[in-house]
Design an enzyme around this catalytic site. Structure first.
Site, PDB file in Angstrom:
ATOM      1  N   ASP A  13       0.806  -1.226   0.000  1.00  0.00           N
ATOM      2  CA  ASP A  13       0.000   0.000   0.000  1.00  0.00           C
ATOM      3  C   ASP A  13       0.837   1.272   0.000  1.00  0.00           C
ATOM      4  OD1 ASP A  13      -2.239  -1.639   0.104  1.00  0.00           O
ATOM      5  OD2 ASP A  13      -2.292  -1.618   2.297  1.00  0.00           O
ATOM      6  N   LYS A  16       1.914   2.192  -5.037  1.00  0.00           N
ATOM      7  CA  LYS A  16       2.474   1.633  -6.278  1.00  0.00           C
ATOM      8  C   LYS A  16       1.575   1.933  -7.474  1.00  0.00           C
ATOM      9  CE  LYS A  16       2.370  -2.407  -4.346  1.00  0.00           C
ATOM     10  NZ  LYS A  16       2.023  -2.045  -2.958  1.00  0.00           N
ATOM     11  N   GLY A  40      -4.592  -4.191  -3.874  1.00  0.00           N
ATOM     12  CA  GLY A  40      -5.561  -3.139  -4.174  1.00  0.00           C
ATOM     13  C   GLY A  40      -4.748  -1.908  -4.533  1.00  0.00           C
ATOM     14  N   HIS A  41      -4.678  -1.587  -5.815  1.00  0.00           N
ATOM     15  CA  HIS A  41      -3.846  -0.473  -6.286  1.00  0.00           C
ATOM     16  C   HIS A  41      -4.748   0.666  -6.745  1.00  0.00           C
ATOM     17  CE1 HIS A  41      -0.297  -3.430  -7.183  1.00  0.00           C
ATOM     18  NE2 HIS A  41      -0.703  -3.452  -5.934  1.00  0.00           N
ATOM     19  N   GLN A 224       1.858  -6.054  -3.233  1.00  0.00           N
ATOM     20  CA  GLN A 224       2.408  -6.167  -1.880  1.00  0.00           C
ATOM     21  C   GLN A 224       3.709  -5.355  -1.746  1.00  0.00           C
ATOM     22  OE1 GLN A 224       1.306  -9.501  -3.393  1.00  0.00           O
ATOM     23  NE2 GLN A 224      -0.579  -8.537  -2.767  1.00  0.00           N
ATOM     24  N   THR A 239       3.015 -12.375   2.720  1.00  0.00           N
ATOM     25  CA  THR A 239       2.264 -13.074   1.692  1.00  0.00           C
ATOM     26  C   THR A 239       3.062 -14.272   1.178  1.00  0.00           C
ATOM     27  OG1 THR A 239       0.828 -12.717  -0.221  1.00  0.00           O
ATOM     28  CG2 THR A 239       3.010 -11.639  -0.299  1.00  0.00           C
ATOM     29  N   THR A 301      -9.694  -4.870   1.554  1.00  0.00           N
ATOM     30  CA  THR A 301     -10.529  -5.413   2.627  1.00  0.00           C
ATOM     31  C   THR A 301     -11.196  -4.325   3.471  1.00  0.00           C
ATOM     32  OG1 THR A 301      -8.638  -5.468   4.113  1.00  0.00           O
ATOM     33  CG2 THR A 301      -9.066  -7.467   2.845  1.00  0.00           C
ATOM     34  N   ARG A 303      -9.916  -2.872   5.868  1.00  0.00           N
ATOM     35  CA  ARG A 303      -9.403  -2.907   7.253  1.00  0.00           C
ATOM     36  C   ARG A 303      -8.574  -1.653   7.553  1.00  0.00           C
ATOM     37  NH1 ARG A 303      -6.128  -8.437   7.497  1.00  0.00           N
ATOM     38  NH2 ARG A 303      -5.595  -7.749   5.406  1.00  0.00           N
ATOM     39  N   PRO A 304      -8.643  -1.150   8.810  1.00  0.00           N
ATOM     40  CA  PRO A 304      -7.782  -0.002   9.140  1.00  0.00           C
ATOM     41  C   PRO A 304      -6.314  -0.406   9.071  1.00  0.00           C
ATOM     42  CG  PRO A 304      -8.950  -0.816  11.094  1.00  0.00           C
ATOM     43  CD  PRO A 304      -9.480  -1.589   9.923  1.00  0.00           C
ATOM     44  N   ASP A 333       2.305  14.831   1.650  1.00  0.00           N
ATOM     45  CA  ASP A 333       1.290  15.816   2.065  1.00  0.00           C
ATOM     46  C   ASP A 333       0.580  15.427   3.364  1.00  0.00           C
ATOM     47  OD1 ASP A 333       0.422  13.778   0.082  1.00  0.00           O
ATOM     48  OD2 ASP A 333      -1.591  14.501   0.584  1.00  0.00           O
ATOM     49  N   VAL A 414       2.537  14.083  -3.762  1.00  0.00           N
ATOM     50  CA  VAL A 414       1.974  15.020  -2.783  1.00  0.00           C
ATOM     51  C   VAL A 414       0.438  15.031  -2.804  1.00  0.00           C
ATOM     52  CG1 VAL A 414       4.010  16.501  -2.620  1.00  0.00           C
ATOM     53  CG2 VAL A 414       2.338  16.900  -4.450  1.00  0.00           C
TER      54      VAL A 414
HETATM   55  P1  GDP Z   1      -0.748   0.422  -3.529  1.00  0.00           P
HETATM   56  O1  GDP Z   1      -1.372  -0.850  -3.099  1.00  0.00           O
HETATM   57  O2  GDP Z   1       0.716   0.468  -3.262  1.00  0.00           O
HETATM   58  O3  GDP Z   1      -1.053   0.794  -4.954  1.00  0.00           O
HETATM   59  O4  GDP Z   1      -1.384   1.562  -2.614  1.00  0.00           O
HETATM   60  P2  GDP Z   1      -2.947   1.715  -2.230  1.00  0.00           P
HETATM   61  O5  GDP Z   1      -3.694   2.180  -3.407  1.00  0.00           O
HETATM   62  O6  GDP Z   1      -3.431   0.502  -1.522  1.00  0.00           O
HETATM   63  O7  GDP Z   1      -2.847   2.837  -1.096  1.00  0.00           O
HETATM   64  C1  GDP Z   1      -2.295   4.078  -1.349  1.00  0.00           C
HETATM   65  C2  GDP Z   1      -3.360   5.145  -1.056  1.00  0.00           C
HETATM   66  O8  GDP Z   1      -2.760   6.397  -0.989  1.00  0.00           O
HETATM   67  C3  GDP Z   1      -4.407   5.274  -2.156  1.00  0.00           C
HETATM   68  O9  GDP Z   1      -5.621   5.668  -1.577  1.00  0.00           O
HETATM   69  C4  GDP Z   1      -3.845   6.389  -3.037  1.00  0.00           C
HETATM   70  O10 GDP Z   1      -4.868   7.079  -3.765  1.00  0.00           O
HETATM   71  C5  GDP Z   1      -3.229   7.273  -2.001  1.00  0.00           C
HETATM   72  N1  GDP Z   1      -2.051   8.045  -2.436  1.00  0.00           N
HETATM   73  C6  GDP Z   1      -1.010   7.645  -3.201  1.00  0.00           C
HETATM   74  N2  GDP Z   1      -0.069   8.621  -3.236  1.00  0.00           N
HETATM   75  C7  GDP Z   1      -0.537   9.638  -2.492  1.00  0.00           C
HETATM   76  C8  GDP Z   1       0.001  10.899  -2.116  1.00  0.00           C
HETATM   77  O11 GDP Z   1       1.101  11.282  -2.459  1.00  0.00           O
HETATM   78  N3  GDP Z   1      -0.769  11.664  -1.275  1.00  0.00           N
HETATM   79  C9  GDP Z   1      -1.994  11.273  -0.836  1.00  0.00           C
HETATM   80  N4  GDP Z   1      -2.662  12.079  -0.032  1.00  0.00           N
HETATM   81  N5  GDP Z   1      -2.517  10.084  -1.182  1.00  0.00           N
HETATM   82  C10 GDP Z   1      -1.793   9.270  -1.975  1.00  0.00           C
HETATM   83  P1  IMO Z   2      -0.971  -4.134  -2.227  1.00  0.00           P
HETATM   84  O1  IMO Z   2      -0.540  -4.711  -3.545  1.00  0.00           O
HETATM   85  C1  IMO Z   2      -0.962  -4.514   2.106  1.00  0.00           C
HETATM   86  C2  IMO Z   2      -0.951  -8.601   3.688  1.00  0.00           C
HETATM   87  C3  IMO Z   2      -2.181  -9.062   4.450  1.00  0.00           C
HETATM   88  C4  IMO Z   2      -1.547 -10.037   5.414  1.00  0.00           C
HETATM   89  C5  IMO Z   2      -0.463 -10.698   4.560  1.00  0.00           C
HETATM   90  C6  IMO Z   2      -0.875 -12.009   3.930  1.00  0.00           C
HETATM   91  O2  IMO Z   2      -2.249  -3.390  -2.296  1.00  0.00           O
HETATM   92  O3  IMO Z   2       0.141  -3.361  -1.605  1.00  0.00           O
HETATM   93  P2  IMO Z   2      -2.383 -12.679   1.869  1.00  0.00           P
HETATM   94  O4  IMO Z   2      -3.845 -12.449   1.607  1.00  0.00           O
HETATM   95  O5  IMO Z   2      -1.486 -12.119   0.829  1.00  0.00           O
HETATM   96  O6  IMO Z   2      -2.058 -14.114   2.168  1.00  0.00           O
HETATM   97  O7  IMO Z   2      -2.108 -11.877   3.246  1.00  0.00           O
HETATM   98  O8  IMO Z   2      -0.143  -9.768   3.550  1.00  0.00           O
HETATM   99  N1  IMO Z   2      -1.206  -8.086   2.328  1.00  0.00           N
HETATM  100  C7  IMO Z   2      -1.170  -6.789   2.000  1.00  0.00           C
HETATM  101  N2  IMO Z   2      -0.975  -5.694   2.759  1.00  0.00           N
HETATM  102  N3  IMO Z   2      -1.108  -4.401   0.772  1.00  0.00           N
HETATM  103  C8  IMO Z   2      -1.276  -5.490  -0.003  1.00  0.00           C
HETATM  104  O9  IMO Z   2      -1.290  -5.432  -1.354  1.00  0.00           O
HETATM  105  C9  IMO Z   2      -1.356  -6.759   0.609  1.00  0.00           C
HETATM  106  N4  IMO Z   2      -1.527  -8.019   0.165  1.00  0.00           N
HETATM  107  C10 IMO Z   2      -1.417  -8.812   1.221  1.00  0.00           C
HETATM  108  O10 IMO Z   2      -2.811  -7.992   5.094  1.00  0.00           O
HETATM  109  O11 IMO Z   2      -0.891  -9.326   6.429  1.00  0.00           O
HETATM  110 MG    MG Z   3      -2.917  -1.523  -1.824  1.00  0.00          MG
END
Ligand code: GDP
Ligand code: IMO
Ligand code: MG
Length: 425
Positions: A13, A16, A40-41, A224, A239, A301, A303-304, A333, A414
């Site tokens: 998260d 990416k 979840g990207h 991940q 994972t 998911t 989840r917090p 930011d 940002v």
């Molecule tokens: P990923 O799994 O690595 O693609 O990341 P996620 O999408 O799960 O989580 C990143 C979250 O941060 C998403 O809600 C993005 O829209 C948000 N995000 C990414 N870059 C920035 C940033 O520079 N600033 C802010 N405020 N949000 C960002």
């Molecule tokens: P992205 O690509 C954050 C975490 C789960 C758990 C562990 C194993 O969005 O960054 P799994 O279902 O893979 O067997 O769970 O890995 N996990 C992630 N945490 N971002 C993810 O993907 C994740 N994918 C799996 O929360 O701790």
């Molecule tokens: Mg993600």
């Protein structure tokens, strides 16, 4: 553009999706090499927010091709939900998506196996995303997995399904009736998927290698992050695949010599979702504050996410195991209103100072972070369009991260929107 890998440097998260979307404009093909719909990207384009689970984030660029590689584990149900959803929103999929015939399928019994496994672990559960990822990789490594290519010959598929249902019934203590009814249901469901998936199925290793020969550029998108890697992460709290840069080659059928650059994506702080140690975790009040500001809730998911200070010990480790050539720092930011920032520079363990990220989970569980403090910038960074626009203290913070990681920070994000990213010249 050269062939570039984008890898999460933390526990996932990191942003990416945003960084891949940004870099995709200079690539011809965007390829996922591991993981599945546990990912979840998020990509934000104007008012539109897209969360991609299985399809590479490059799909939002109509002139790019996307690949789901052999190293991915694929839930056909999620795939078609995602395709339908994207199509409804006007995204072109058809000839822009290719799926490897060697990609392993996630089957309904994988979800069942996973919930049993998590229950058995009790307090030591992993806290997975419940997508059946681990059991699908177990079957792959155990040489009983069913692959996308098997859907192209339903006799082969049925034979493998029989074998697997009998094996799982023995482990789960299920009856003959369970096997029969599972078989009927799965055959019906997967027959539908077989018909829909066949136009996408290709030898994607061949496709990528031919594209490279023709001078095309590839962007490799990890799911991940480094600390969730099954070999190099905080085992067993991670994972079941290899998000680290080394995973690209086996996950796509390309040689290591094809990779030109490796970009590590890191938040300006750290988050973690799921179980397992987290040395720089913030105390509850501040944790909640950053969670709310950063909207740190799982994209898959809901989840917090737990939030923590930037951990330079873990970040240096990520540089080492991935060979990052550059860094993208996201979510700067979110720290705009924090008056004093901390960076963990070493750990303290058993009365001694640790400078390297430990391999044993019981050691990490007992590490205390040693922090250095920096003044915040208390100014809005979200409108910056050039690195120079950032307040002095924000640049100092980025430069300290770069120094501690011994790697150049190339991009600073940002804001979530597509254009909210500055290049560090
Ligand atoms: P990923 O799994 O690595 O693609 O990341 P996620 O999408 O799960 O989580 C990143 C979250 O941060 C998403 O809600 C993005 O829209 C948000 N995000 C990414 N870059 C920035 C940033 O520079 N600033 C802010 N405020 N949000 C960002
Ligand atoms: P992205 O690509 C954050 C975490 C789960 C758990 C562990 C194993 O969005 O960054 P799994 O279902 O893979 O067997 O769970 O890995 N996990 C992630 N945490 N971002 C993810 O993907 C994740 N994918 C799996 O929360 O701790
Ligand atoms: Mg993600």
């Amino acid at each position: 553009m050269a062939n570039v890998v984008v890898v999460g440097a933390q526990w996932g998260d990191e942003g990416k999706g945003k960084v891949v979307d940004y870099l995709a404009k200079d690539a011809d093909i965007i390829a996922r090499y591991q993981g599945g719909d546990n990912a979840g990207h998020t990509v934000v384009v104007g008012e539109q927010k897209y969360v991609l689970h299985l399809i590479p984030s490059g799909i939002l660029h109509p002139d790019k091709k996307c690949v789901i590689g052999n190293g991915v584990v694929l839930s056909p149900k999620t795939l078609f939900q995602e395709i339908d959803h994207l199509r409804q929103r006007g995204i072109h999929i058809e000839d822009n998506l290719a799926i490897s015939d060697r990609t392993h399928l996630i089957m309904p019994y994988h979800l069942l196996m996973e919930s049993t496994d998590e229950d058995n672990r009790g307090a030591k559960r992993i806290g997975t995303t419940k997508r059946g990822i681990g059991p699908a990789y177990v079957d792959k490594v155990g040489r009983s997995g069913i692959r996308v290519g098997d859907l192209l010959n339903l006799e082969v598929f049925e034979e493998k399904l029989d074998f697997n249902l009998n094996a799982k019934a023995r482990i789960l203590g299920k009856s003959k009736e369970w096997i029969e009814s599972a078989k009927t249901e799965i055959l019906e469901e997967y027959r539908g998927y077989a018909a829909r998936i066949s136009p996408f199925v290709k030898d994607t290793s061949l496709m990528l290698n031919e594209a490279m020969k023709a001078g095309k550029s590839i962007l490799f998108e990890s799911a991940q992050g480094t600390l969730l890697d099954v070999d190099l992460g905080t085992y067993p709290y991670g994972t079941s695949s290899n998000p680290t840069a080394g995973g690209v080659c086996a996950g796509l059928g390309i040689g290591p010599t094809a990779i030109d650059r490796v970009i590590g994506v890191t938040k300006a702080y750290v988050t973690r979702v799921g179980e397992g140690p987290f040395p720089t975790e913030l105390p509850p009040e501040m944790n909640e504050e950053i969670r709310q500001k950063g909207e740190e809730f799982g994209a898959t998911t809901g989840r917090p996410r737990q939030c923590g200070w930037f951990d330079a010990v873990a970040a240096r480790y990520a540089v080492r195991v991935n060979g990052f050539t550059g860094i993208a720092v996201t979510k700067l930011d979110i720290l705009d209103e924090t008056d004093s920032l901390k960076i963990c520079v070493e750990y303290k363990y058993d009365g001694k100072r640790l400078t390297e990220f430990p391999g044993q989970i019981d050691v990490l569980e007992n590490c205390e972070p040693i922090y250095e403090s920096m003044d915040g910038w208390l100014a809005d960074t979200s409108k910056a369009t050039r690195y120079e626009d950032l307040p002095k203290n924000a640049r100092k913070y980025i430069e300290r991260i770069s120094q501690l990681m011994e790697t150049k920070v190339e991009f600073v994000a940002v804001g979530p929107e597509r254009d909210r990213i500055v290049r560090v010249s």
